[in-house]
Design a protein around this motif. Structure first.
Motif, mmCIF file in Angstrom:
data_model
loop_
_atom_site.group_PDB
_atom_site.id
_atom_site.type_symbol
_atom_site.label_atom_id
_atom_site.label_comp_id
_atom_site.label_asym_id
_atom_site.label_seq_id
_atom_site.Cartn_x
_atom_site.Cartn_y
_atom_site.Cartn_z
ATOM 1 N N HIS A 134 14.919 -18.715 12.628
ATOM 2 C CA HIS A 134 14.348 -17.364 12.614
ATOM 3 C C HIS A 134 15.372 -16.423 11.994
ATOM 4 N N GLU A 135 15.034 -15.859 10.839
ATOM 5 C CA GLU A 135 15.919 -14.923 10.156
ATOM 6 C C GLU A 135 15.285 -13.534 10.128
ATOM 7 N N THR A 136 16.095 -12.531 10.481
ATOM 8 C CA THR A 136 15.679 -11.134 10.381
ATOM 9 C C THR A 136 16.646 -10.430 9.450
ATOM 10 N N ARG A 137 16.132 -9.923 8.344
ATOM 11 C CA ARG A 137 16.969 -9.328 7.306
ATOM 12 C C ARG A 137 16.726 -7.827 7.225
ATOM 13 N N TYR A 138 17.819 -7.077 7.252
ATOM 14 C CA TYR A 138 17.768 -5.621 7.144
ATOM 15 C C TYR A 138 18.454 -5.187 5.852
ATOM 16 N N ALA A 139 17.825 -4.266 5.143
ATOM 17 C CA ALA A 139 18.435 -3.655 3.962
ATOM 18 C C ALA A 139 18.271 -2.151 4.093
ATOM 19 N N PHE A 140 19.364 -1.406 3.901
ATOM 20 C CA PHE A 140 19.354 0.047 4.071
ATOM 21 C C PHE A 140 19.507 0.725 2.720
ATOM 22 N N ASP A 141 18.773 1.827 2.531
ATOM 23 C CA ASP A 141 18.828 2.505 1.239
ATOM 24 C C ASP A 141 20.054 3.405 1.093
ATOM 25 N N ALA A 142 20.851 3.493 2.164
ATOM 26 C CA ALA A 142 22.138 4.187 2.128
ATOM 27 C C ALA A 142 23.043 3.517 3.153
ATOM 28 N N PRO A 143 24.341 3.449 2.897
ATOM 29 C CA PRO A 143 25.244 2.808 3.863
ATOM 30 C C PRO A 143 25.203 3.514 5.222
ATOM 31 N N SER B 109 11.580 -14.073 8.518
ATOM 32 C CA SER B 109 11.053 -15.405 8.210
ATOM 33 C C SER B 109 11.267 -16.307 9.417
ATOM 34 N N VAL B 110 10.251 -17.080 9.738
ATOM 35 C CA VAL B 110 10.290 -17.981 10.883
ATOM 36 C C VAL B 110 9.801 -19.347 10.444
ATOM 37 N N SER B 111 10.534 -20.379 10.795
ATOM 38 C CA SER B 111 10.054 -21.738 10.561
ATOM 39 C C SER B 111 10.158 -22.526 11.864
ATOM 40 N N VAL B 112 9.096 -23.226 12.182
ATOM 41 C CA VAL B 112 9.046 -24.067 13.372
ATOM 42 C C VAL B 112 8.541 -25.435 12.939
ATOM 43 N N SER B 113 9.250 -26.470 13.296
ATOM 44 C CA SER B 113 8.851 -27.822 12.904
ATOM 45 C C SER B 113 9.173 -28.789 14.025
#
Length: 285
Positions: free
Chosen positions: A7-16, A264-268
């Motif tokens: 399980h990945e959680t990605r954050y991107a900010f438009d300013a530091p 994104s989540v992957s379960v197998s």
């Protein structure tokens, strides 16, 4: 069944941003339906703060990241051995009394329409036990709300979802909690993961279902989106009064910035090719 979760959680900010502080509820607890074989939570540059097990039996940990931060990825990965307990939560240690989950929130607040759905679902079941009534409530939600991704927002309320007639697992869960509470059945929101099958829905970025308190059994899970009780294809992560209270990650930014969120989540099954699904969105934190 042995399940592998990533399980990945990605954050991107438009300013530091100067600093980011998050509260993580990303560790599944052992119970009769699941046993953690291995589990890790990785936050690059993160400094771990307090950690504790709350009254609901869920592990919470704070993590801070000093800036400037323009992007961050939280990665959860592990293996769990699961078993089918017909949705009954056994062996889970908690202190919060079931009656606490008769409390509504903004997202599960009752309206005349929700009360009507609850009443209609239980028509003719006046002498039935709580388990039969809970199943009837789940079926009513499944019939009232079609599973249609992209039609609701994270802040959509149970009333709004019911009026719209469509939504995702979060919406099914909020509505089920509301109409259960209308029938004086304690109910709470559960987050977790679901192994995709040909017939399942609702694993776009993790999964959610409700637990209702059934006298003689305790907490029992009901997944209205899939019209079933959780089985060995489910991994239970944590619980709360609604989706916001049960959120696996909650955070505060020091600094003004817009945020883009990707999940994104992957379960197998262990040893098999992973099944992956993704979700992304925009929000201000």
């Amino acid at each position: 069944m042995k399940l592998h979760v990533r399980h990945e959680t990605r954050y991107a900010f438009d300013a530091p941003v100067k600093r980011l502080v998050q509260s993580h509820r990303l560790w599944p607890a052992d119970n009769a339906a699941q046993r953690v074989l291995s589990w890790s939570v990785d936050v690059p540059g993160g400094v771990v703060g307090a950690s504790f097990r709350d009254g609901a039996g869920d592990m919470t940990q704070t993590v801070s990241v000093r800036g400037p931060v323009t992007e961050l990825t939280v990665t959860v990965e592990g293996q769990i051995e699961t078993a089918d307990t017909a949705g009954v939560l056994k062996g889970h240690r908690e202190l919060v009394p079931p009656s606490a989950y008769l409390t509504a929130t903004r997202r599960t607040a009752l309206t005349a329409e929700l009360r009507g759905l609850s009443r209609d679902a239980l028509d003719g079941l006046e002498g039935a036990g709580t388990l039969d009534r809970a199943h009837a409530l789940m079926r009513a939600v499944a019939n009232a709300i079609a599973f249609v991704p992209g039609e609701t927002e994270p802040a959509t309320t149970a009333s709004e979802a019911l009026n719209g007639g469509q939504g995702v697992c979060q919406d099914h869960t909020h509505v089920l909690i509301a109409i259960a509470q209308a029938a004086d059945i304690p109910a709470r929101y559960v987050t977790g993961y679901l192994l995709s099958t040909a017939d399942s829905v609702g694993d776009e970025a993790g999964h959610a279902w409700a637990e209702l308190w059934v006298d003689g059994l305790g907490w029992v899970g009901f997944d209205a989106a899939n019209r079933k009780c959780p089985d060995a294809t489910y991994v239970r992560l944590g619980s709360g009064f609604d989706s916001h209270d049960a959120a696996p990650i909650r955070g505060v930014l020091h600094g003004q910035a817009g945020e883009t969120l990707g999940v994104s989540v992957s379960v197998s099954q262990a040893g098999q090719a992973q099944q992956q699904s993704q979700g992304a969105g925009q929000r201000q934190q």
